[in-house]
Scaffold this active site. Structure first.
Site, PDB file in Angstrom:
ATOM      1  N   SER A 147     -17.479  -4.756  39.344  1.00 23.15           N
ATOM      2  CA  SER A 147     -18.055  -6.073  39.123  1.00 23.15           C
ATOM      3  C   SER A 147     -17.237  -6.861  38.102  1.00 23.15           C
ATOM      4  CB  SER A 147     -19.519  -5.925  38.708  1.00 23.15           C
ATOM      5  OG  SER A 147     -20.174  -7.164  38.698  1.00 23.15           O
ATOM      6  N   ASP A 293     -17.024 -13.748  39.821  1.00 18.60           N
ATOM      7  CA  ASP A 293     -16.511 -12.511  39.238  1.00 18.60           C
ATOM      8  C   ASP A 293     -15.715 -11.730  40.292  1.00 18.60           C
ATOM      9  OD1 ASP A 293     -18.676 -11.623  40.770  1.00 18.60           O
ATOM     10  OD2 ASP A 293     -19.279 -10.114  39.329  1.00 18.60           O
ATOM     11  N   ASP A 295     -16.016  -9.106  42.212  1.00 18.02           N
ATOM     12  CA  ASP A 295     -16.603  -8.745  43.510  1.00 18.02           C
ATOM     13  C   ASP A 295     -17.475  -9.861  44.067  1.00 18.02           C
ATOM     14  OD1 ASP A 295     -18.655  -8.256  41.605  1.00 18.02           O
ATOM     15  OD2 ASP A 295     -19.626  -6.820  42.951  1.00 18.02           O
ATOM     16  N   ASP A 297     -20.234 -11.504  43.343  1.00 16.46           N
ATOM     17  CA  ASP A 297     -21.690 -11.543  43.465  1.00 16.46           C
ATOM     18  C   ASP A 297     -22.323 -12.239  42.257  1.00 16.46           C
ATOM     19  OD1 ASP A 297     -21.363  -9.588  41.545  1.00 16.46           O
ATOM     20  OD2 ASP A 297     -22.564  -8.063  42.560  1.00 16.46           O
TER      21      ASP A 297
END
Length: 400
Positions: A147, A293, A295, A297
């Site tokens: 993340s 960010d 990834d 999400d």
């Protein structure tokens, strides 16, 4: 139970190590603090999976820990029967150092266990992995990502057949299997291409179409937007979704870079991460700055205020999105019967005020989208409520 020195020696003696790996471990032989840090206990397998710094050791992210966790996850899938293995698992990865390699290691363990694997042929965002699970009807999903953590980290996010993070019971079962499998050398892995199938752009097209179908905004917009993917997975899907708007991208942060070379931390919750985007927005006279960010999400938003830009908090963005969504659904006649909004227990109560003043029920959950997804499934499976929006203050939002 072995102490950390015994565990260190067990790894050092393992035939599973390559020469380079053995040399890495042997180089810390006289550093007791480093050995303890890497071997005093395994990484905890929580409801989201694993996350840790990348290095050798049972408390680090590396191919041996990946194989170990994947064998445990495979046992959870196999326990559901042959049909679950046939439906298989979707696997993707982000831009981080080792993410693609870790994803293929996981695929090889799943394939060796007789589980059908669909693995993306390029980096993809976490929301697309959840979509792929439902799109293909797989039993599970896996994303190799840490993340918004610093570059030294990587992670192992696990998902169920609904595209949600594993429920508490399945996560506990995976942990039981991890504890039961103590021999890293006993884990099967192979590149069985009969069980491993690549996923390409056709799935991305389906994902983009599904995202666009959720839009309630039908008017042309003259908003000027500066977007940064912060070297992550958002560049292609975000720009495709916004292709009919005035969007410019921060070129130095456009391409994947696991070292995140232009930022201290790739976290759009921090204004520092948006420094280059805000500078570009000032130069171009943009109205809005968006940053996702690694990834993709989480999204950070900065809005022009005179000659400067103000970074919205996750709470502020969530309240504005909820208010807009309710109004747009009412105006378009798309508001379902018995609508519901979800938030976490630490998210602002203003969200409840906005929801209830508009005839929308609002429920709290524990922190984390896992719990919001569980609450959504609980409410909607009863057939009486439709969740229109869920969010938490850490820049995560879910529509539908």
């Amino acid at each position: 139970m072995r102490n950390y020195m015994e565990e260190y020696q067990r790894w050092l003696d393992s035939p599973a190590l390559s020469n380079a790996e053995w040399e890495e471990l042997n180089a810390i032989r006289d550093d007791k603090k480093e050995i303890e840090s890497r071997f005093f206990a395994p990484l905890e397998f929580g409801t989201a999976g694993l996350r840790g710094e990348m290095a050798l050791g049972c408390r680090r992210m590396n191919i041996h820990v990946i194989r170990h966790a994947t064998q445990a996850f495979a046992e959870v899938i196999k326990a559901e029967g042959a049909g679950a293995c046939s439906r298989g698992i979707a696997i993707c990865f982000d831009c981080r150092v080792n993410s693609e390699r870790f994803a293929h290691e996981a695929a090889s363990v799943m394939a060796a266990n007789g589980i059908h694997v669909r693995i993306f042929d390029a980096l993809r965002p976490t929301p697309e992995l959840s979509f792929a699970v439902k799109h293909y009807g797989t039993t599970a999903g896996l994303n190799i990502t840490a993340s918004h953590n610093p570059k030294e980290y990587n992670g192992y996010k696990v998902y169920d057949a609904k595209g949600c993070q594993l429920c508490t019971a399945d996560a506990a079962a995976a942990l039981d299997y991890i504890n039961a499998v103590d021999d890293y050398n006993a884990i099967p892995f192979c590149n069985d291409h009969a069980n491993i199938h690549p996923v390409g752009d056709r799935e991305l097209d389906a994902f983009i179409a599904a995202v666009e179908q959720q839009s309630l905004y039908t008017q042309p917009s003259d908003l000027k937007i500066v977007y940064t993917p912060l070297h992550g997975t958002g560049n292609v899907p975000v720009r495709r979704v916004l292709r009919n708007m005035h969007v410019s991208v921060v070129k130095s942060q456009e391409l994947p870079d696991g070292n995140f070379s232009t930022v201290r931390s790739p976290n759009p919750e921090e204004k520092d991460a948006l420094t280059l985007a805000i500078a570009q927005a000032k130069a171009e006279g943009a109205d809005l700055v968006l940053g996702t960010d690694p990834d993709c999400d989480r999204v950070g938003i900065a809005v022009r205020d005179g000659d400067d830009y103000v970074l919205f908090t996750g709470n502020q963005t969530g309240v504005l999105l909820l208010d807009y969504l309710i109004g747009a659904m009412k105006r378009s006649g798309k508001m379902p019967a018995n609508p519901v909004a979800l938030k976490t227990i630490v998210t602002t109560e203003m969200a409840r005020k906005v929801a209830e003043s508009n005839g929308v029920k609002c429920f709290d959950t524990f922190t984390g989208f896992k719990f919001m997804a569980e609450k959504m499934n609980e409410l909607e499976s009863a057939g009486k409520n439709t969740v229109i929006f869920s969010y938490e203050e850490s820049y995560g939002y879910m529509i539908g």
